[in-house]
Design an enzyme around this catalytic site. Sequence first.
Site, PDB file in Angstrom:
ATOM      1  N   HIS A 263       9.589   4.901  16.199  1.00  0.00           N
ATOM      2  CA  HIS A 263      11.029   4.804  15.938  1.00  0.00           C
ATOM      3  C   HIS A 263      11.614   3.519  16.480  1.00  0.00           C
ATOM      4  CE1 HIS A 263      12.055   8.442  14.058  1.00  0.00           C
ATOM      5  NE2 HIS A 263      11.595   9.209  15.017  1.00  0.00           N
TER       6      HIS A 263
ATOM      7  N   ARG B 208      10.369   3.121  -1.546  1.00  0.00           N
ATOM      8  CA  ARG B 208       9.323   4.048  -1.075  1.00  0.00           C
ATOM      9  C   ARG B 208       9.980   5.389  -0.771  1.00  0.00           C
ATOM     10  NH1 ARG B 208       7.102  -0.932   1.752  1.00  0.00           N
ATOM     11  NH2 ARG B 208       4.869  -0.955   1.315  1.00  0.00           N
TER      12      ARG B 208
ATOM     13  N   ARG C 253       9.623   4.464  -6.722  1.00  0.00           N
ATOM     14  CA  ARG C 253       8.246   4.971  -6.752  1.00  0.00           C
ATOM     15  C   ARG C 253       8.268   6.456  -6.431  1.00  0.00           C
ATOM     16  NH1 ARG C 253       3.921   2.561  -2.579  1.00  0.00           N
ATOM     17  NH2 ARG C 253       4.995   3.777  -1.000  1.00  0.00           N
TER      18      ARG C 253
ATOM     19  N   GLU D  70      -3.235  -0.267  -7.644  1.00  0.00           N
ATOM     20  CA  GLU D  70      -3.686  -0.241  -6.248  1.00  0.00           C
ATOM     21  C   GLU D  70      -5.174   0.048  -6.144  1.00  0.00           C
ATOM     22  OE1 GLU D  70      -0.433   1.309  -3.520  1.00  0.00           O
ATOM     23  OE2 GLU D  70      -0.427   2.814  -5.094  1.00  0.00           O
TER      24      GLU D  70
ATOM     25  N   ASN E 101      -1.577  -3.983  -0.710  1.00  0.00           N
ATOM     26  CA  ASN E 101      -2.010  -3.382   0.568  1.00  0.00           C
ATOM     27  C   ASN E 101      -3.174  -2.426   0.311  1.00  0.00           C
ATOM     28  OD1 ASN E 101       0.267  -4.663   1.459  1.00  0.00           O
ATOM     29  ND2 ASN E 101       1.498  -2.815   1.663  1.00  0.00           N
ATOM     30  N   ASP E 102      -3.000  -1.593  -0.713  1.00  0.00           N
ATOM     31  CA  ASP E 102      -4.064  -0.656  -1.031  1.00  0.00           C
ATOM     32  C   ASP E 102      -5.165  -1.297  -1.868  1.00  0.00           C
ATOM     33  OD1 ASP E 102      -3.594   1.834   0.228  1.00  0.00           O
ATOM     34  OD2 ASP E 102      -1.841   2.115  -1.037  1.00  0.00           O
TER      35      ASP E 102
ATOM     36  N   ARG F 222      -7.311   0.151   5.616  1.00  0.00           N
ATOM     37  CA  ARG F 222      -6.288  -0.798   6.047  1.00  0.00           C
ATOM     38  C   ARG F 222      -5.785  -0.555   7.460  1.00  0.00           C
ATOM     39  NH1 ARG F 222      -1.384   0.859   1.828  1.00  0.00           N
ATOM     40  NH2 ARG F 222       0.159   0.330   3.383  1.00  0.00           N
TER      41      ARG F 222
ATOM     42  N   CYS G 213       4.110  -5.799  -4.981  1.00  0.00           N
ATOM     43  CA  CYS G 213       5.028  -5.316  -3.941  1.00  0.00           C
ATOM     44  C   CYS G 213       4.322  -5.071  -2.603  1.00  0.00           C
ATOM     45  CB  CYS G 213       5.759  -4.071  -4.413  1.00  0.00           C
ATOM     46  SG  CYS G 213       4.663  -2.749  -4.933  1.00  0.00           S
TER      47      CYS G 213
HETATM   48  C1  PEP Z   1       0.715  -1.249  -1.408  1.00  0.00           C
HETATM   49  O1  PEP Z   1      -0.235  -0.469  -1.311  1.00  0.00           O
HETATM   50  O2  PEP Z   1       0.599  -2.494  -1.536  1.00  0.00           O
HETATM   51  C2  PEP Z   1       2.098  -0.740  -1.384  1.00  0.00           C
HETATM   52  C3  PEP Z   1       3.127  -1.533  -1.605  1.00  0.00           C
HETATM   53  O3  PEP Z   1       2.273   0.565  -1.098  1.00  0.00           O
HETATM   54  P1  PEP Z   1       2.210   1.166   0.398  1.00  0.00           P
HETATM   55  O4  PEP Z   1       2.113   0.013   1.360  1.00  0.00           O
HETATM   56  O5  PEP Z   1       3.442   1.978   0.539  1.00  0.00           O
HETATM   57  O6  PEP Z   1       0.953   1.970   0.331  1.00  0.00           O
HETATM   58 MG    MG Z   2       0.075   1.649  -1.596  1.00  0.00          MG
END
Ligand code: PEP
Ligand code: MG
Length: 574
Positions: free
Chosen positions: A191, A298, A334, A433, A456-457, A467, A504
């Site tokens: 937090h 998100r 999303r 992803e 990211n994924d 990750r 994103c």
């Molecule tokens: C991603 O995976 O790049 C993404 C934007 O989603 P999150 O980070 O919420 O998994």
């Molecule tokens: Mg993701």
Amino acid sequence: MPEIIAGLKLSEGIGFGSIFISERADIEASNREIDAGQIEEEISAYKESIQAAHIQLRKLRENVDEHLDEDSAAIFDAHIMMLDDPGFNEQIINSINNLNNAEKAIQLAGEVYITKFESLDSEYMKARALDVKDICMRLIANVQGVQLTDLTRVDEPVVVVADELTPSASAQLDSKYIKGIITATGGMTSHSAIIARSLNIPAISGIPDILSKVTHGDDIIIDGFTGDIVLSPTEVEMAAYSEKLKAQEEREEKLKDFIGKETKTLDGINISLYANIKGPEDLNDVSSNDAEGIGLYRTEFLYMNRMNLPSEEEQFEAYKAVLSDMDDKPVIIRTLDIGGDKELSYLNLPKESNPFLGERSIRFLLKNEEIFKTQLRALVRASEHGNLKVMFPMVTTIDEFNRAKALLIEEKEKYEAEIGKELNEIAAGIMVETPSAAMISDQLAKHVDFFSIGSNDLIQYTMAADRLNEQVSDLYQTYHPSVLGLIKKVIDSGRNNNKWVGICGEMACDHKSIALLTGFGIDELSVSPKKILGIREYISEIKKTDMEQLSESVLSCDSAEDVLYLIEEHLNLT
Ligand code: PEP
Ligand code: MG
């Protein structure tokens, strides 16, 4: 003598102040013994502590809501909900009936919940154990008649130092006087980190013995850019950090020149620059940084930090708030992306040995249609208030997308029949992803309205490197030619089928990858709102044609190191 200590950076910025030690009030349940005759008395002491906590939390919520943001205030809603949780209350009353005094009974019930949260894999849920500790501490303090530390009383510049900052203390942070936060423990999703970032307060954690190193009232500097803190700084250090702070402020001021400007390369190519948000509470940052749309909302944050699923109405209000605030600008919402590291404990889902490869995101929604349909209906209703596009996360097959889209259409048609009018089309796209989606992006492009690359994924699945797992972080390579090749493939598939492609993930924030993505022909970047103006400036300084040459050459590199070397050489960074 000044001392420099390195920690983990959680929130950027530089702060000066005197040290304010916010020790966890030393509150512990007493071991008072009680007999059967005292049970009623203890139960009423417990009930009074609950009532008092209700009043305290409502007051804190009001204060915080007035002075800070809704996000911070919402922490108290979660606490109020915990006070009303029948299971929690029942455990405490049973425990008192078993001859534990009220304080002990609260502590024991709290420990059960804390152990449950701490045993979960997700860092986010682990952090929720802190909420339980916080609320139990408040209740025990109320039984004992003790007052907790109140940060709202601080009236001079301070840097708060604590073992860990309780959620309710974090929610009292006011950037007017609180110039920094240093904690012994706590990660990016704690937090205090979330709130510090939203308030632009520098924050550092990961210094286990911090409390033994500092003295209340001494001067301190915190540098959230590097993760360093300087204890008892000399005049020379004060001057150097003041310069750094000034330079940062000047840069932020200068970036304001980019407000109202188009995001365009030197050779005139437009790239849409959107914001990633976690809810309506981020809208101020979105408008002050002049985002051209929302590229990723998100929605899972609406489902977290609570005891049950959000109702359709609650979701509708949140989506409507964002859509109407953005006027006609695109808002990509999303659908619920849980699983992996994001758990909803109240759903009591079976534990999976490989949660990132398990029933997460769209897989979960397609198996739990009622939850999915409630969200889709709220989205359909909200679509009347702005320019909505719906995005499905973690798609691996065309069938998943088609089933999800069919449910969206079903909910739309049902609602249209109810209100007796047709709504505008709602664009439906996917996050790319998984390597699977990237490999069949040409086929997928015939079905979807757009792609947004979730790097990211995509990196973790392409490199087979979790990750969140530090042991394999060296393999989590943004610039690996395999990752870049998949990204290029997705962008080409979009272009060949007249569908736009955005990104994103965090990769969209980094200048070196922006150079590559521009060369590949990306249409949209979606980033944290505070990064927008710096990126708009950067894009205005590069040429797409120039970056095309670079992007072409990186694909035949052998390794991420080679790619980085080429980029740095091309951008004259070496
Ligand atoms: C991603 O995976 O790049 C993404 C934007 O989603 P999150 O980070 O919420 O998994
Ligand atoms: Mg993701």
